[in-house]
Design a protein around this motif. Sequence first.
Motif, mmCIF file in Angstrom:
data_model
loop_
_atom_site.group_PDB
_atom_site.id
_atom_site.type_symbol
_atom_site.label_atom_id
_atom_site.label_comp_id
_atom_site.label_asym_id
_atom_site.label_seq_id
_atom_site.Cartn_x
_atom_site.Cartn_y
_atom_site.Cartn_z
ATOM 1 N N GLY A 313 10.280 -49.685 18.539
ATOM 2 C CA GLY A 313 10.026 -48.599 18.717
ATOM 3 C C GLY A 313 9.203 -47.602 19.864
ATOM 4 O O GLY A 313 8.863 -46.475 20.016
ATOM 5 N N LEU A 348 15.766 -36.857 10.269
ATOM 6 C CA LEU A 348 14.782 -38.391 10.572
ATOM 7 C C LEU A 348 14.993 -37.870 12.299
ATOM 8 O O LEU A 348 16.008 -37.641 12.797
ATOM 9 C CB LEU A 348 15.659 -39.494 10.689
ATOM 10 C CG LEU A 348 15.028 -40.294 8.909
ATOM 11 C CD1 LEU A 348 15.773 -41.367 8.804
ATOM 12 C CD2 LEU A 348 13.749 -39.972 8.542
ATOM 13 N N LYS A 350 16.034 -39.465 15.811
ATOM 14 C CA LYS A 350 16.064 -40.517 16.502
ATOM 15 C C LYS A 350 15.755 -40.509 17.954
ATOM 16 O O LYS A 350 16.243 -40.021 18.742
ATOM 17 C CB LYS A 350 17.212 -41.616 15.944
ATOM 18 C CG LYS A 350 17.748 -42.587 16.549
ATOM 19 C CD LYS A 350 18.604 -43.314 16.243
ATOM 20 C CE LYS A 350 19.024 -44.824 16.546
ATOM 21 N NZ LYS A 350 18.410 -45.313 18.102
ATOM 22 N N HIS A 351 14.850 -41.366 18.250
ATOM 23 C CA HIS A 351 14.593 -40.743 20.286
ATOM 24 C C HIS A 351 14.702 -42.471 20.792
ATOM 25 O O HIS A 351 13.995 -43.381 20.206
ATOM 26 C CB HIS A 351 13.635 -40.781 20.210
ATOM 27 C CG HIS A 351 12.807 -39.826 22.142
ATOM 28 N ND1 HIS A 351 12.013 -41.256 21.698
ATOM 29 C CD2 HIS A 351 13.622 -39.719 22.696
ATOM 30 C CE1 HIS A 351 12.220 -41.248 23.851
ATOM 31 N NE2 HIS A 351 12.738 -40.111 24.137
ATOM 32 N N THR A 353 14.644 -46.079 21.084
ATOM 33 C CA THR A 353 15.102 -47.280 20.024
ATOM 34 C C THR A 353 13.563 -46.847 18.532
ATOM 35 O O THR A 353 13.507 -47.332 17.747
ATOM 36 C CB THR A 353 14.145 -48.586 19.994
ATOM 37 O OG1 THR A 353 12.805 -48.499 21.012
ATOM 38 C CG2 THR A 353 15.413 -49.362 21.255
ATOM 39 N N ARG A 354 13.178 -45.232 18.795
ATOM 40 C CA ARG A 354 12.402 -45.296 17.474
ATOM 41 C C ARG A 354 12.703 -43.841 16.988
ATOM 42 O O ARG A 354 13.700 -43.572 16.925
ATOM 43 C CB ARG A 354 11.026 -44.660 18.321
ATOM 44 C CG ARG A 354 9.954 -43.981 17.565
ATOM 45 C CD ARG A 354 8.811 -43.502 17.993
ATOM 46 N NE ARG A 354 7.531 -43.280 17.531
ATOM 47 C CZ ARG A 354 6.909 -44.331 17.432
ATOM 48 N NH1 ARG A 354 6.997 -45.666 17.369
ATOM 49 N NH2 ARG A 354 4.833 -44.726 16.675
ATOM 50 N N THR A 355 12.466 -43.966 15.336
ATOM 51 C CA THR A 355 13.023 -42.831 14.135
ATOM 52 C C THR A 355 12.356 -43.020 13.515
ATOM 53 O O THR A 355 10.889 -43.402 12.805
ATOM 54 C CB THR A 355 14.340 -43.330 13.366
ATOM 55 O OG1 THR A 355 15.360 -44.313 14.713
ATOM 56 C CG2 THR A 355 14.545 -42.758 12.839
ATOM 57 N N PHE A 412 17.903 -36.788 21.599
ATOM 58 C CA PHE A 412 17.532 -37.699 20.959
ATOM 59 C C PHE A 412 18.226 -36.965 19.740
ATOM 60 O O PHE A 412 19.260 -36.013 19.730
ATOM 61 C CB PHE A 412 16.279 -37.140 20.235
ATOM 62 C CG PHE A 412 15.836 -35.700 20.480
ATOM 63 C CD1 PHE A 412 16.543 -35.174 19.024
ATOM 64 C CD2 PHE A 412 15.495 -34.507 20.902
ATOM 65 C CE1 PHE A 412 15.788 -33.560 18.343
ATOM 66 C CE2 PHE A 412 15.018 -33.178 21.059
ATOM 67 C CZ PHE A 412 15.819 -32.215 19.935
ATOM 68 N N THR A 422 25.023 -38.530 11.120
ATOM 69 C CA THR A 422 24.208 -37.526 12.411
ATOM 70 C C THR A 422 24.333 -36.263 12.688
ATOM 71 O O THR A 422 25.542 -35.676 11.761
ATOM 72 C CB THR A 422 25.237 -37.989 13.888
ATOM 73 O OG1 THR A 422 24.426 -39.026 13.196
ATOM 74 C CG2 THR A 422 24.379 -37.286 14.650
#
Length: 450
Positions: A313, A348, A350-351, A353-355, A412, A422
């Motif tokens: 992330g 949440l 998600k951008h 590999t980071r959440t 994102f 989603t």
Amino acid sequence: MTTSASPLTAEQLSATTLLRFATAGSVDDGKSTLVGRLLHDSKSVLSDQLEAVERASLGRGQEAPDLALLTDGLRAEREQGITIDVAYRYFATANRRFILADTPGHVQYTRNMVTGASTAQLAVVLVDARNGVVEQTRRHAAVAALLRVPHVVLAVNKMDLVDYAEPVFAAIAEEFTAYAASLGVPEITAIPISALAGDNVVEPSANMDWYGGPTVLEHLETVPVSHDLTGCPARFPVQYVIRPQTAEHPDYRGYAGQIASGMLRVGEPVTVLPSGRTTTVSGIDALGVAVDTAWAPQSVTVRLADDLDVSRGDMIAPSDALPPVTQDVHATVCHLHERPLRVGERVLLKHGTRTVKAVVKALPYRIDLSHGLAHDNDPAALEVNDIGAVRLRTAEPLPIDAYAESRLTGAFLLIDPADGTTLTAGMAGEAFAEPPSAAGGAAEDEGWDF
């Protein structure tokens, strides 16, 4: 009746460029027929596929093969005679490889058009020559502008039903070009066609000698596209930390991932985000081989000179070209879920590999796509298919580029923390950035009130 062509060799395929494009238009404008004609006339249809289409067409009482069925793959869609989901097709000619997304025309499936066009380098917007530019045409032009699709083709279809009249085409092309240009679409090419008859799809039309431009396929094969992301600042989202713990490499620590943009070089000063800690690249491994340089979109393992706390992330970027790091994200979003998005929603984000946890702080406006990019200020919620602005507060600092700068690291998703659904697709805009050194600590997330 069969249609076939000699398959391209691996060497020919590797030598051609790739174009991702999407088709869009109002209901019954002929999108699927255009795609079917494109595949058929470019000899990209296997004989068994064409035979299946012929059988399905006869079953519906049609004498000639319905080429739209080459993309309308779902039985429910065939029975209704419409396209509901996004249908993807892959084909190639001697000059270029293609990935196309045939998107639905209904207003209630705007989210599908967003999905299909999100990675497209070109959008083909169809217009029925009898109806001209309608509300859904303007909607699709606005979506293409919001998603920053660099090339738009206006395909004025069913010219055979208006006697191939040049004034009809000219009036539609002038109206659409003026409208799309006002939204900021950088390049618009208008082509008169008849998808059903094959005019100007693959072969030039004998019925429109007044038109001297390219056919649809000729334009698709020659439009300039670039996959060179090496001129952009380097962005390396960490996917996995590798520590083999072997006798040969007892102290090995590498960070694996795919370079989203730019180039990384051994010896280059870099910063790990969001912590803001600096170091240099001590090594790069590509397919197990040490290299001095790597570039997008290669998947590599990066080794750093210092033993830093780096995890999945995090993002590694050149110290002299960092993205903004912020907990306040301002973005344009398309809401994808039937459940509305409201102020105060806990989600949440998600951008790459980071959440991270996030809270919807404000919905400044909803975009009325039927009237250009007009704003409906302070909506109570964003409903399914709505496109609007959102302000988010994240629990942790997030390194995020503006979507205008990068369609990869500026995008994102918002996800339901309860079931992983989603909810929303977002395109980051101008954020209130903080220096990386000042953004190192995560916000208190008790109660998700950031």
